[in-house]
Design a protein around this motif. Structure first.
Motif, PDB file in Angstrom:
ATOM      1  N   GLY A   1      17.126   8.626  -0.395  1.00 43.15           N
ATOM      2  CA  GLY A   1      17.155   8.085   0.965  1.00 43.15           C
ATOM      3  C   GLY A   1      16.030   8.612   1.837  1.00 43.15           C
ATOM      4  O   GLY A   1      16.010   8.383   3.047  1.00 43.15           O
ATOM      5  N   LEU A   2      15.061   9.304   1.234  1.00 41.49           N
ATOM      6  CA  LEU A   2      13.991   9.948   2.006  1.00 41.49           C
ATOM      7  C   LEU A   2      12.859   9.022   2.415  1.00 41.49           C
ATOM      8  O   LEU A   2      12.083   9.361   3.302  1.00 41.49           O
ATOM      9  N   PHE A   3      12.728   7.879   1.747  1.00 38.19           N
ATOM     10  CA  PHE A   3      11.532   7.068   1.924  1.00 38.19           C
ATOM     11  C   PHE A   3      11.827   5.673   2.453  1.00 38.19           C
ATOM     12  O   PHE A   3      12.852   5.079   2.149  1.00 38.19           O
ATOM     13  N   VAL A   4      10.858   5.165   3.219  1.00 35.64           N
ATOM     14  CA  VAL A   4      10.807   3.745   3.554  1.00 35.64           C
ATOM     15  C   VAL A   4       9.476   3.278   2.968  1.00 35.64           C
ATOM     16  O   VAL A   4       8.417   3.770   3.352  1.00 35.64           O
ATOM     17  N   GLY A   5       9.567   2.389   1.996  1.00 40.31           N
ATOM     18  CA  GLY A   5       8.370   1.933   1.310  1.00 40.31           C
ATOM     19  C   GLY A   5       7.743   0.721   1.964  1.00 40.31           C
ATOM     20  O   GLY A   5       8.436  -0.143   2.507  1.00 40.31           O
ATOM     21  N   TYR A   6       6.437   0.677   1.905  1.00 41.12           N
ATOM     22  CA  TYR A   6       5.634  -0.449   2.370  1.00 41.12           C
ATOM     23  C   TYR A   6       4.555  -0.687   1.323  1.00 41.12           C
ATOM     24  O   TYR A   6       4.231   0.211   0.544  1.00 41.12           O
ATOM     25  N   SER A   7       3.991  -1.864   1.309  1.00 35.67           N
ATOM     26  CA  SER A   7       2.872  -2.125   0.406  1.00 35.67           C
ATOM     27  C   SER A   7       1.914  -3.108   1.048  1.00 35.67           C
ATOM     28  O   SER A   7       2.293  -3.880   1.929  1.00 35.67           O
ATOM     29  N   ALA A   8       0.664  -3.046   0.575  1.00 35.14           N
ATOM     30  CA  ALA A   8      -0.369  -3.935   1.102  1.00 35.14           C
ATOM     31  C   ALA A   8      -1.555  -3.939   0.144  1.00 35.14           C
ATOM     32  O   ALA A   8      -1.625  -3.123  -0.771  1.00 35.14           O
ATOM     33  N   GLY A   9      -2.473  -4.866   0.385  1.00 36.40           N
ATOM     34  CA  GLY A   9      -3.661  -4.966  -0.439  1.00 36.40           C
ATOM     35  C   GLY A   9      -4.893  -5.255   0.392  1.00 36.40           C
ATOM     36  O   GLY A   9      -4.799  -5.751   1.518  1.00 36.40           O
ATOM     37  N   SER A  10      -6.049  -4.950  -0.172  1.00 38.25           N
ATOM     38  CA  SER A  10      -7.307  -5.215   0.520  1.00 38.25           C
ATOM     39  C   SER A  10      -7.600  -6.713   0.539  1.00 38.25           C
ATOM     40  O   SER A  10      -8.123  -7.239   1.514  1.00 38.25           O
ATOM     41  N   THR A  11      -7.265  -7.397  -0.537  1.00 41.77           N
ATOM     42  CA  THR A  11      -7.396  -8.859  -0.612  1.00 41.77           C
ATOM     43  C   THR A  11      -6.091  -9.393  -1.198  1.00 41.77           C
ATOM     44  O   THR A  11      -6.011  -9.665  -2.408  1.00 41.77           O
ATOM     45  N   PRO A  12      -5.047  -9.486  -0.375  1.00 43.44           N
ATOM     46  CA  PRO A  12      -3.722  -9.836  -0.886  1.00 43.44           C
ATOM     47  C   PRO A  12      -3.683 -11.197  -1.568  1.00 43.44           C
ATOM     48  O   PRO A  12      -4.403 -12.113  -1.186  1.00 43.44           O
ATOM     49  N   GLY A  13      -2.845 -11.276  -2.597  1.00 39.99           N
ATOM     50  CA  GLY A  13      -2.647 -12.535  -3.307  1.00 39.99           C
ATOM     51  C   GLY A  13      -1.785 -13.476  -2.497  1.00 39.99           C
ATOM     52  O   GLY A  13      -1.398 -13.183  -1.364  1.00 39.99           O
TER      53      GLY A  13
END
Length: 159
Positions: A30-42
């Protein structure tokens, strides 16, 4: 309990970084809230990554490829950790991240490039999932309030 925001970066934000987001957000600590991203997202999340994220219990409405520019905006969540998961993203010039989060590179081969049967492709995605999970387990066991970039990078060698 304090939760830590962790942003996973990859070039297209369709496979490895999405798995990181889902794994962090559903981590048993329960320690994390994840996010994601890309430089040139699909244009879409890889179907194998989507399937694993849903198996983990991750909210399907959050599964989309995003530009890392979203997280440089003034109203974006403040990140505690930034982790690149592909060699291309690790070599790119990243945007400025407010708050000077700890950074690391946890490189994994791109499972979406695997040729073969669906079973072989799924196995490649599961390998990345398992590797990311091991690293998140190590991270969760560390004194996060005292963690710096050097400690975060060492997780790569322990997993």
């Amino acid at each position: 309990m304090k939760q830590y925001n962790i942003l996973f970066l990859c070039t297209h934000n369709s496979a490895r970084s999405v798995l990181g987001e889902a794994l962090a957000s559903t981590h048993p600590s329960g320690l994390f809230v994840g996010y994601s991203a890309g430089s040139t997202p699909g244009t879409q999340v890889n179907p194998f990554a989507r399937e694993i994220a849903l198996e983990l219990g991750y909210d399907e409405s959050k599964l989309r490829s995003k530009s890392w520019d979203e997280y440089g905006l003034p109203d974006a969540p403040k990140m505690d950790f930034i982790v690149t998961v592909c060699d291309n993203a690790a070599g790119e010039v990243c945007p400025f991240w407010p708050g000077k989060p700890s950074t690391a590179h946890w490189g994994f081969p791109d499972p979406s490039q695997v040729q073969g049967t669906d079973l072989e492709k799924k196995a490649a995605f599961n390998e990345v999932r398992n590797g990311l999970k091991r690293r998140l387990d190590i991270l969760a066991a560390m004194p996060l309030e005292k963690l710096d970039s050097m400690s975060l990078k060492e997780i790569h060698t322990k997993a």
